[in-house]
Design a protein around this motif. Structure first.
Motif, PDB file in Angstrom:
ATOM      1  N   SER A   1      -4.805  -1.427  10.722  1.00 47.65           N
ATOM      2  CA  SER A   1      -5.278  -2.503   9.853  1.00 47.65           C
ATOM      3  C   SER A   1      -4.216  -2.918   8.809  1.00 47.65           C
ATOM      4  O   SER A   1      -4.210  -4.065   8.356  1.00 47.65           O
ATOM      5  N   ASN A   2      -3.386  -1.984   8.466  1.00 44.52           N
ATOM      6  CA  ASN A   2      -2.358  -2.298   7.476  1.00 44.52           C
ATOM      7  C   ASN A   2      -1.178  -3.009   8.146  1.00 44.52           C
ATOM      8  O   ASN A   2      -0.821  -2.690   9.278  1.00 44.52           O
ATOM      9  N   LYS A   3      -0.590  -3.986   7.454  1.00 47.11           N
ATOM     10  CA  LYS A   3       0.502  -4.761   8.042  1.00 47.11           C
ATOM     11  C   LYS A   3       1.835  -4.021   8.059  1.00 47.11           C
ATOM     12  O   LYS A   3       2.719  -4.365   8.824  1.00 47.11           O
TER      13      LYS A   3
ATOM     14  N   VAL B   1      -3.697   6.597   1.199  1.00 47.59           N
ATOM     15  CA  VAL B   1      -4.607   6.565   2.367  1.00 47.59           C
ATOM     16  C   VAL B   1      -4.836   7.976   2.883  1.00 47.59           C
ATOM     17  O   VAL B   1      -5.985   8.366   3.241  1.00 47.59           O
TER      18      VAL B   1
ATOM     19  N   VAL C   1       0.863  -1.195   0.000  1.00 47.45           N
ATOM     20  CA  VAL C   1       0.000   0.000   0.000  1.00 47.45           C
ATOM     21  C   VAL C   1       0.887   1.229   0.000  1.00 47.45           C
ATOM     22  O   VAL C   1       1.890   1.283   0.724  1.00 47.45           O
TER      23      VAL C   1
END
Length: 419
Positions: free
Chosen positions: A384-386, A262, A257
């Motif tokens: 939520s993002n790794k 974002v 991402v």
């Protein structure tokens, strides 16, 4: 050659007798050495006879004994000679001939034999010379004949060779023409190979590795130095900032991402009248993707619209911005000063947006509590993002004036692994 004097006038002819006599004497000396003692025995007998005459009849018996002994010895010695057969070489020696004459005749015969041998050798030598000359003559004639024949053969071979060469060249030309036709047919069927693409790919890979290595080095420098030190580094070497951002773009492609995407989603939900301060903007991508008014700041101005400055001391007025953004820009050792500057330029109730790599935090909640001590309140924490953490704060007050009450914000340096 010389002539032999006439021996026949003075010396009787006895050549045929002399040699066999000498041979007989030598054989007797070898076979019966005891016969040499016979004349001595005879002389002893004579002496003893003389003594007997002088002494008288008294010693007659002794004389008889002496005479008997030699006779017995002579009989023993002569018996084998009587039994032996006479050979052709054995010749009876005449009593009337002298021994000196025999020797002279033998010498004469030897001289004659030597002379005959010399004559024979001269004749043979002359015959050999004649044979050699004849051979040379015959060899010379044969060599000339061979040369003539060889020259003829060579001429014939050259003629044949020329004809063969012309024949072979024609055959080779035919084969070449056929081979060219086959190549043209096969080339039309085959697909062309682009060697340029393979070379470019290899070159691109090597450049990517080089840029990645330079990016890792500069990244470590930025995380371990203050804002003013980093600014001096890039001012002294402007190309270093470009290489850093090129490496940064390569890293962004590998991420699952892009954190800027974002942040843009959140800004798009805000009113378009809001003014935004993009601190650590890089190439000012945010200003090109949102309709809002954006002020872009970074250590080096590499794109149009970017203002070069230290993030702890921007030229913005106090309480002039609605939103401040730190997208992967909290670098160095002056994190507290960066966030104090964000509080200064924000309006009351303004928004602070932060995106950082999750590996830099021990506990992201503890970091959020420390930020709240600078006059902010945590509105949202997205885990939520790794890879990344996203935080949204709002300004609720001014920061404390006393430095003793300010928190010492720290984060781990983001060190990229070699790939």
């Amino acid at each position: 050659m010389f002539k032999i004097p006439a021996w026949e006038d003075d010396v009787p002819k006895s050549d045929a007798i002399a040699l066999p006599i000498m041979q007989k004497i030598k054989k007797k000396e070898k076979s019966t050495p005891e016969k040499k003692e016979q004349p001595k025995v005879a002389n002893n007998i004579k002496e003893k006879n003389n003594k007997v005459k002088a002494n008288g009849p008294k010693k007659a018996a002794q004389k008889r004994k002496i005479e008997q002994n030699p006779t017995n010895k002579t009989k023993k010695d002569t018996t084998p000679n009587k039994k032996r057969k006479k050979s052709e070489d054995d010749v009876e020696i005449p009593e009337s001939q002298n021994f000196d004459e025999v020797l002279l005749n033998a010498g004469k015969k030897k001289l004659n034999q030597v002379i005959e041998k010399d004559d024979k050798e001269d004749v043979l030598f002359s015959e050999k010379k004649q044979k050699r000359n004849k051979k040379k003559q015959t060899n010379g004639l044969s060599n000339e004949n061979d040369k003539n024949s060889n020259s003829k053969i060579v001429k014939n071979q050259n003629n044949k060779g020329n004809s063969e060469v012309t024949g072979t060249t024609e055959i080779v030309d035919r084969k070449k023409a056929r081979f060219k036709q086959l190549l043209e047919k096969s080339s039309s069927l085959r697909r062309p190979i682009n060697t340029s693409n393979t070379g470019n790919k290899l070159r691109d890979r090597m450049l990517e590795r080089l840029k990645a290595a330079q990016f890792r080095y500069l990244n470590e420098k930025l995380y371990t130095s203050s804002g003013s030190e980093a600014q001096q580094l890039f001012q002294n070497d402007p190309n270093a900032f470009e290489t850093y951002h090129q490496g940064y773009q390569l890293q962004v492609k590998k991420w699952p991402v892009n954190p800027l995407d974002v942040i843009i989603k959140k800004i798009m939900k805000m009113p378009k009248t809001h003014t935004i301060a993009d601190l650590g903007c890089g190439e000012a991508a945010l200003s090109r993707r949102v309709p809002h008014k954006v002020r872009s700041f970074d250590l080096v101005a590499t794109a149009p619209g970017v203002e070069a400055c230290d993030m702890a001391r921007t030229p913005l007025l106090s309480a002039s911005m609605d939103v401040t953004v730190y997208c992967l820009a909290l670098m160095g050792t002056d994190l507290t000063q960066y966030l104090l500057e964000a509080n200064r330029v924000l309006k009351m109730g303004g928004h602070l947006l932060i995106a950082e790599v999750e590996s830099r935090f021990d506990k992201v909640e503890d970091f959020a509590k420390e930020v709240e001590r600078l006059g902010f309140k945590l509105k949202q924490l997205d885990k939520s993002n790794k890879v990344f953490y996203f935080m949204e704060f709002t300004k609720i007050r001014d920061p404390p004036v006393k430095k003793a009450k300010l928190p010492a914000l720290t984060l781990k340096p983001c060190l990229y692994k070699r790939r």
